[in-house]
Structure formats: structure tokens, C-alpha cells
Design an enzyme around this catalytic site. Structure first.
Site, mmCIF file in Angstrom:
data_model
loop_
_atom_site.group_PDB
_atom_site.id
_atom_site.type_symbol
_atom_site.label_atom_id
_atom_site.label_comp_id
_atom_site.label_asym_id
_atom_site.label_seq_id
_atom_site.Cartn_x
_atom_site.Cartn_y
_atom_site.Cartn_z
ATOM 1 N N GLY A 253 1.579 11.714 10.864
ATOM 2 C CA GLY A 253 2.903 11.143 11.128
ATOM 3 C C GLY A 253 3.998 12.122 11.515
ATOM 4 N N ASP B 37 8.476 7.209 1.107
ATOM 5 C CA ASP B 37 8.546 5.799 0.724
ATOM 6 C C ASP B 37 8.530 5.767 -0.816
ATOM 7 O OD1 ASP B 37 7.682 3.114 0.206
ATOM 8 O OD2 ASP B 37 6.742 2.958 2.139
HETATM 9 P P1 5GP Z 1 4.631 7.369 0.046
HETATM 10 O O1 5GP Z 1 3.489 8.178 -0.505
HETATM 11 O O2 5GP Z 1 5.982 8.081 -0.074
HETATM 12 O O3 5GP Z 1 4.655 5.979 -0.498
HETATM 13 O O4 5GP Z 1 4.337 7.141 1.571
HETATM 14 C C1 5GP Z 1 4.447 8.160 2.489
HETATM 15 C C2 5GP Z 1 3.558 7.941 3.661
HETATM 16 O O5 5GP Z 1 3.334 6.561 3.927
HETATM 17 C C3 5GP Z 1 4.225 8.494 4.900
HETATM 18 O O6 5GP Z 1 3.834 9.822 5.129
HETATM 19 C C4 5GP Z 1 3.748 7.569 5.985
HETATM 20 O O7 5GP Z 1 2.544 8.036 6.521
HETATM 21 C C5 5GP Z 1 3.508 6.256 5.291
HETATM 22 N N1 5GP Z 1 4.649 5.322 5.425
HETATM 23 C C6 5GP Z 1 5.585 5.014 4.496
HETATM 24 N N2 5GP Z 1 6.469 4.109 4.975
HETATM 25 C C7 5GP Z 1 6.074 3.841 6.233
HETATM 26 C C8 5GP Z 1 6.601 2.991 7.266
HETATM 27 O O8 5GP Z 1 7.609 2.268 7.151
HETATM 28 N N3 5GP Z 1 5.913 3.010 8.451
HETATM 29 C C9 5GP Z 1 4.794 3.757 8.667
HETATM 30 N N4 5GP Z 1 4.226 3.693 9.859
HETATM 31 N N5 5GP Z 1 4.285 4.574 7.713
HETATM 32 C C10 5GP Z 1 4.923 4.612 6.524
#
Ligand code: 5GP
Length: 175
Positions: free
Chosen positions: A45, A103
Site C-alpha cells: 500500500g 486503521d
Molecule cells: P490496521 O492494522 O491499522 O487495522 O490496518 C492497516 C492496513 O489495513 C493498512 O496498511 C491497509 O493496508 C489496510 N487498510 C486499512 N484501512 C483501509 C482502507 O480504507 N482501504 C484500503 N484499501 N486498505 C485499508
């Protein structure tokens, strides 16, 4: 814009993103004068964010990549798997982790733990996007692009089931 089987609409235009990256690049340039900085992009990403951000940094820095996976479809799985780990060469260096979006914070928590084991001189985090209403972590985001609502976004490096990473604007699910 249809990506795979869902409709998305423009959320942040490319020019807005670039203006913000310019400011972050200037901050990083100031903060790392005379230091041994290595920026580690988290694949897939962060590839576009890192590629643009590093061009606004007026220092000859080192770049590296690591690969983690947590999302499937439009939902965070809660489990974060390391696919390509951090390089041993970061020992003793000032590391800036470059993430696309924070996120729940599970991913940055896991990768901060992993990186600390490699004994860098310091660790800071740069993230293009943060969903503050979802973020449960305590790790500060040192260089943040923009805060967004808790909605699924795609484009500018972020995908929906593998598609749409190439889009230069950021799109949001049109519900
Ligand atoms: P976390 O571990 O903080 O919940 O999620 C982080 C990862 O989830 C990010 O590096 C990304 O790859 C993915 N992610 C989180 N939110 C989104 C979103 O709204 N769209 C997309 N495409 N990926 C997300």
C-alpha cells in the site's frame, strides 16, 4: 469509478495529497539533518506514498521495504502477517516507517515491535492516512498526511481486493 465490483467516488484529489506531502517532506528534511535516515515502506500500500514523499525530502536518504498483510476485501482481519521482514541493515540507524493508512493500529503495533528487535537508533512513523475514530493504539503518528472518516478508501497505492492501487486520486466507497 467501478473498482472490481464496487462503485467509488473521488475523496481526495491528487493535488491535495501532493500539497500535504510537500509539507511532510520539508519537516522530515529539517528533522533528519546530519542523521543516518532509512525510510522503510510497507508494501504494497505505501509504494506510491513513499515514492512521492521521498522526492520532497532534500537529503540523500536510504530506502527499504517490508511487506505485511492484514486486509481482505473491505474489512480488517485483525491478524497481521509478516511476508518480508525488516532488513538487518537498519541496526543503529534512524528509521522512518512509511505506512499507507492506520486503521485499527494492529499493523503499526506489530511492525514497530518487529523493528525494535533490530535495534535501530530511533523509530518514527509516517502515514498518509489515519482513521482516528477507529485507531485504538497509543503509538504516535509522527508524520501524518490526513485524518479521514471511517470509510473504505482506494487508490493512491491502496487497493480493493488487489485493484485500484494505480489511481492517482483517493476514492471512497460510494454507498
Ligand atoms: P490496521 O492494522 O491499522 O487495522 O490496518 C492497516 C492496513 O489495513 C493498512 O496498511 C491497509 O493496508 C489496510 N487498510 C486499512 N484501512 C483501509 C482502507 O480504507 N482501504 C484500503 N484499501 N486498505 C485499508
Amino acid at each position: 469509478m467501478i473498482v472490481k465490483d464496487k462503485r467509488f467516488k473521488v475523496y481526495l484529489e491528487a493535488s491535495t495529497i501532493q500539497q500535504r506531502l510537500k509539507v511532510l517532506g520539508q519537516q522530515i528534511t529539517q528533522d533528519y539533518q546530519g542523521k543516518n535516515v532509512v525510510m522503510v515502506g510497507i508494501l504494497n500500500g505505501a509504494f506510491m506514498f513513499l515514492s512521492d514523499l521521498c522526492r520532497y525530502i532534500d537529503l540523500p536518504i536510504e530506502l527499504s521495504f517490508a511487506k505485511y498483510k492484514s486486509y481482505q476485501g473491505t474489512e480488517s482481519t485483525g491478524k497481521v502477517a509478516e511476508l518480508i521482514g525488516f532488513d538487518d541493515s537498519i541496526r543503529g540507524k534512524d528509521v522512518v516507517i512509511v505506512e499507507d493508512i492506520v486503521d485499527t493500529g494492529n499493523t503499526i503495533k506489530k511492525l514497530t515491535e518487529d523493528i525494535v528487535r533490530k535495534e535501530p537508533a530511533s523509530v518514527k512513523i509516517a502515514a498518509l492516512l489515519l482513521k482516528p475514530s477507529v485507531y485504538k493504539g497509543s503509538i504516535p503518528i509522527d508524520y501524518l498526511g490526513l485524518e479521514i472518516e471511517n470509510r473504505f478508501v482506494v487508490g493512491y497505492g491502496l487497493d480493493y481486493d488487489g485493484f485500484g492501487r494505480n489511481l492517482k486520486d483517493l476514492y471512497v466507497l460510494d454507498e
